[in-house]
Design a protein around this motif. Structure first.
Motif, PDB file in Angstrom:
ATOM      1  N   VAL A  34       3.501  -3.881   3.950  1.00 15.35           N
ATOM      2  CA  VAL A  34       3.110  -3.831   5.356  1.00 15.35           C
ATOM      3  C   VAL A  34       2.776  -5.256   5.768  1.00 15.35           C
ATOM      4  CG1 VAL A  34       2.306  -1.437   5.432  1.00 15.35           C
ATOM      5  CG2 VAL A  34       0.702  -3.241   4.799  1.00 15.35           C
ATOM      6  N   LEU A  35       2.995  -5.558   7.011  1.00 16.50           N
ATOM      7  CA  LEU A  35       2.737  -6.881   7.555  1.00 16.50           C
ATOM      8  C   LEU A  35       1.650  -6.749   8.610  1.00 16.50           C
ATOM      9  CD1 LEU A  35       3.895  -9.727   7.184  1.00 16.50           C
ATOM     10  CD2 LEU A  35       5.418  -9.251   9.099  1.00 16.50           C
ATOM     11  N   ILE A  36       0.533  -7.450   8.407  1.00 14.76           N
ATOM     12  CA  ILE A  36      -0.639  -7.285   9.259  1.00 14.76           C
ATOM     13  C   ILE A  36      -0.905  -8.565  10.050  1.00 14.76           C
ATOM     14  CG2 ILE A  36      -3.122  -6.793   9.272  1.00 14.76           C
ATOM     15  CD1 ILE A  36      -2.686  -5.257   6.641  1.00 14.76           C
ATOM     16  N   ASN A  37      -1.099  -8.394  11.346  1.00 13.66           N
ATOM     17  CA  ASN A  37      -1.511  -9.482  12.229  1.00 13.66           C
ATOM     18  C   ASN A  37      -2.799  -9.060  12.918  1.00 13.66           C
ATOM     19  OD1 ASN A  37       0.663 -11.689  12.343  1.00 13.66           O
ATOM     20  ND2 ASN A  37       1.822  -9.782  12.351  1.00 13.66           N
ATOM     21  N   THR A  67       0.842  -1.190   0.000  1.00 18.85           N
ATOM     22  CA  THR A  67       0.000   0.000   0.000  1.00 18.85           C
ATOM     23  C   THR A  67       0.878   1.241   0.000  1.00 18.85           C
ATOM     24  OG1 THR A  67      -1.947   0.996   1.037  1.00 18.85           O
ATOM     25  CG2 THR A  67      -0.204   0.245   2.522  1.00 18.85           C
ATOM     26  N   TYR A  68       0.243   2.369  -0.229  1.00 23.26           N
ATOM     27  CA  TYR A  68       0.945   3.645  -0.106  1.00 23.26           C
ATOM     28  C   TYR A  68       0.882   4.056   1.357  1.00 23.26           C
ATOM     29  CZ  TYR A  68       0.518   3.775  -5.179  1.00 23.26           C
ATOM     30  OH  TYR A  68       0.593   3.467  -6.512  1.00 23.26           O
ATOM     31  N   ILE A  69       2.047   4.132   2.013  1.00 23.78           N
ATOM     32  CA  ILE A  69       2.093   4.467   3.430  1.00 23.78           C
ATOM     33  C   ILE A  69       3.292   5.367   3.698  1.00 23.78           C
ATOM     34  CG2 ILE A  69       3.232   2.243   3.928  1.00 23.78           C
ATOM     35  CD1 ILE A  69       0.953   3.905   6.449  1.00 23.78           C
ATOM     36  N   GLY A  70       3.018   6.567   4.203  1.00 19.71           N
ATOM     37  CA  GLY A  70       4.109   7.455   4.569  1.00 19.71           C
ATOM     38  C   GLY A  70       3.848   8.885   4.155  1.00 19.71           C
ATOM     39  N   ILE A  71       4.819   9.747   4.494  1.00 17.65           N
ATOM     40  CA  ILE A  71       4.685  11.180   4.235  1.00 17.65           C
ATOM     41  C   ILE A  71       5.765  11.725   3.307  1.00 17.65           C
ATOM     42  CG2 ILE A  71       3.426  11.651   6.372  1.00 17.65           C
ATOM     43  CD1 ILE A  71       6.129  12.590   7.584  1.00 17.65           C
ATOM     44  N   ASN A  72       6.820  10.962   3.079  1.00 20.30           N
ATOM     45  CA  ASN A  72       7.886  11.401   2.179  1.00 20.30           C
ATOM     46  C   ASN A  72       7.455  11.187   0.731  1.00 20.30           C
ATOM     47  OD1 ASN A  72       9.544  11.942   4.415  1.00 20.30           O
ATOM     48  ND2 ASN A  72      10.257   9.829   4.461  1.00 20.30           N
ATOM     49  N   ASP A  73       8.003  12.002  -0.163  1.00 26.21           N
ATOM     50  CA  ASP A  73       7.634  11.919  -1.584  1.00 26.21           C
ATOM     51  C   ASP A  73       7.775  10.501  -2.124  1.00 26.21           C
ATOM     52  OD1 ASP A  73       6.973  14.578  -1.738  1.00 26.21           O
ATOM     53  OD2 ASP A  73       8.910  15.204  -2.562  1.00 26.21           O
ATOM     54  N   ASP A  74       8.879   9.852  -1.795  1.00 25.24           N
ATOM     55  CA  ASP A  74       9.114   8.490  -2.273  1.00 25.24           C
ATOM     56  C   ASP A  74       8.045   7.524  -1.755  1.00 25.24           C
ATOM     57  OD1 ASP A  74      10.782   6.629  -3.750  1.00 25.24           O
ATOM     58  OD2 ASP A  74      11.332   5.801  -1.781  1.00 25.24           O
ATOM     59  N   GLU A  75       7.632   7.698  -0.507  1.00 25.90           N
ATOM     60  CA  GLU A  75       6.598   6.837   0.085  1.00 25.90           C
ATOM     61  C   GLU A  75       5.230   7.098  -0.541  1.00 25.90           C
ATOM     62  OE1 GLU A  75       8.152   6.242   4.635  1.00 25.90           O
ATOM     63  OE2 GLU A  75       7.270   8.180   4.122  1.00 25.90           O
ATOM     64  N   ILE A  76       4.973   8.327  -0.907  1.00 24.22           N
ATOM     65  CA  ILE A  76       3.688   8.688  -1.503  1.00 24.22           C
ATOM     66  C   ILE A  76       3.565   8.129  -2.919  1.00 24.22           C
ATOM     67  CG2 ILE A  76       2.311  10.657  -2.314  1.00 24.22           C
ATOM     68  CD1 ILE A  76       3.455  12.212   0.153  1.00 24.22           C
ATOM     69  N   ARG A  77       4.692   8.056  -3.628  1.00 28.08           N
ATOM     70  CA  ARG A  77       4.696   7.585  -5.024  1.00 28.08           C
ATOM     71  C   ARG A  77       4.800   6.074  -5.180  1.00 28.08           C
ATOM     72  NH1 ARG A  77       8.393  11.785  -5.521  1.00 28.08           N
ATOM     73  NH2 ARG A  77      10.072  10.270  -5.674  1.00 28.08           N
ATOM     74  N   ASN A  78       5.373   5.394  -4.197  1.00 24.49           N
ATOM     75  CA  ASN A  78       5.663   3.959  -4.335  1.00 24.49           C
ATOM     76  C   ASN A  78       5.007   3.142  -3.233  1.00 24.49           C
ATOM     77  OD1 ASN A  78       7.645   4.190  -6.565  1.00 24.49           O
ATOM     78  ND2 ASN A  78       8.778   5.366  -5.041  1.00 24.49           N
ATOM     79  N   LYS A  79       4.347   2.073  -3.636  1.00 27.87           N
ATOM     80  CA  LYS A  79       3.762   1.172  -2.640  1.00 27.87           C
ATOM     81  C   LYS A  79       4.866   0.500  -1.836  1.00 27.87           C
ATOM     82  CE  LYS A  79      -0.738  -0.003  -4.475  1.00 27.87           C
ATOM     83  NZ  LYS A  79      -1.665  -1.084  -4.784  1.00 27.87           N
ATOM     84  N   GLN A  80       4.548   0.240  -0.581  1.00 25.64           N
ATOM     85  CA  GLN A  80       5.475  -0.446   0.314  1.00 25.64           C
ATOM     86  C   GLN A  80       4.773  -1.648   0.938  1.00 25.64           C
ATOM     87  OE1 GLN A  80       7.769   2.269   2.982  1.00 25.64           O
ATOM     88  NE2 GLN A  80       6.269   3.746   2.214  1.00 25.64           N
ATOM     89  N   SER A  84       6.015  -1.031  14.351  1.00 27.00           N
ATOM     90  CA  SER A  84       4.627  -1.471  14.330  1.00 27.00           C
ATOM     91  C   SER A  84       3.766  -0.638  15.270  1.00 27.00           C
ATOM     92  CB  SER A  84       4.518  -2.951  14.709  1.00 27.00           C
ATOM     93  OG  SER A  84       4.748  -3.150  16.082  1.00 27.00           O
ATOM     94  N   ILE A  85       2.494  -0.655  14.956  1.00 26.82           N
ATOM     95  CA  ILE A  85       1.454  -0.032  15.779  1.00 26.82           C
ATOM     96  C   ILE A  85       0.431  -1.102  16.090  1.00 26.82           C
ATOM     97  CG2 ILE A  85      -0.414   1.678  15.851  1.00 26.82           C
ATOM     98  CD1 ILE A  85       2.152   3.131  15.789  1.00 26.82           C
ATOM     99  N   THR A  86      -0.066  -1.145  17.311  1.00 26.71           N
ATOM    100  CA  THR A  86      -1.116  -2.079  17.711  1.00 26.71           C
ATOM    101  C   THR A  86      -2.279  -1.294  18.292  1.00 26.71           C
ATOM    102  OG1 THR A  86       0.523  -3.781  18.242  1.00 26.71           O
ATOM    103  CG2 THR A  86      -1.686  -4.076  19.158  1.00 26.71           C
ATOM    104  N   ALA A 118      11.269   0.743   8.301  1.00 32.58           N
ATOM    105  CA  ALA A 118      10.882   2.146   8.500  1.00 32.58           C
ATOM    106  C   ALA A 118      11.994   2.937   9.183  1.00 32.58           C
ATOM    107  CB  ALA A 118       9.598   2.234   9.315  1.00 32.58           C
ATOM    108  N   LEU A 119      12.796   2.247   9.972  1.00 38.52           N
ATOM    109  CA  LEU A 119      13.912   2.885  10.655  1.00 38.52           C
ATOM    110  C   LEU A 119      15.201   2.148  10.317  1.00 38.52           C
ATOM    111  CD1 LEU A 119      12.499   3.403  14.263  1.00 38.52           C
ATOM    112  CD2 LEU A 119      12.867   5.155  12.529  1.00 38.52           C
ATOM    113  N   ARG A 120      16.247   2.903  10.154  1.00 41.52           N
ATOM    114  CA  ARG A 120      17.557   2.317   9.913  1.00 41.52           C
ATOM    115  C   ARG A 120      17.939   1.434  11.103  1.00 41.52           C
ATOM    116  NH1 ARG A 120      23.089   5.711   9.019  1.00 41.52           N
ATOM    117  NH2 ARG A 120      24.338   3.949   8.329  1.00 41.52           N
ATOM    118  N   PHE A 121      18.511   0.297  10.827  1.00 39.44           N
ATOM    119  CA  PHE A 121      18.963  -0.676  11.829  1.00 39.44           C
ATOM    120  C   PHE A 121      17.822  -1.396  12.541  1.00 39.44           C
ATOM    121  CE2 PHE A 121      22.370   2.661  12.014  1.00 39.44           C
ATOM    122  CZ  PHE A 121      23.275   1.982  11.219  1.00 39.44           C
TER     123      PHE A 121
END
Length: 125
Positions: free
Chosen positions: A35-38, A20-33, A116-118, A108-111
């Motif tokens: 996500v892993l859903i539980n 899906t499209y998720i994020g606020i940066n230009d690259d995130e807005i243009r490209n699907k990424q 995740s959000i629950t 989403a973060l380096r290293f």
């Protein structure tokens, strides 16, 4: 998490990987990424146990298809919003008594493997 009482069943949909499209940066807005859903669902299973009939059970296949359609058809600025919309989606199935949705955004973060959000919801009797 809700303490399970007799007659309640817990269903887990594990590691549903969607794009899906998720994020606020230009690259995130243009490209699907990815996500892993539980999703954890709790419902009253007594009738299904007795009847052994799908009409008395919580149809997790239908729930999964609905979640897939939602996630893949929209864009989201925040992981919090995506998680809430998936939670609302599963709570729209009236047999669901309790739901927990965790969504990971890999890399989403380096290293870090992911962030995740629950969120949870419970139907009041």
């Amino acid at each position: 998490m809700l303490d399970l009482k007799p007659g309640l069943a817990k269903i887990r949909i594990k590691n549903l990987r969607l794009r899906t499209y998720i994020g606020i940066n230009d690259d995130e807005i243009r490209n699907k990424q990815d996500v892993l859903i539980n999703i954890t669902l709790v419902y009253r299973a007594k009738d299904a146990v007795i009847s052994n009939n799908i009409e008395d059970a919580l149809n997790y296949r239908s729930i999964c298809k609905t979640v897939i359609a939602l996630v893949e058809s929209k864009s989201f600025a925040l992981l919090e919003r995506l998680t809430q919309e998936v939670l609302d989606c599963v709570m729209n199935f009236e047999r669901v008594e309790f739901a927990e949705v965790e969504i990971d955004k890999p890399h989403a973060l380096r290293f870090s493997e992911s962030v995740s959000i629950t969120l949870t919801a419970q139907r009041h009797a």
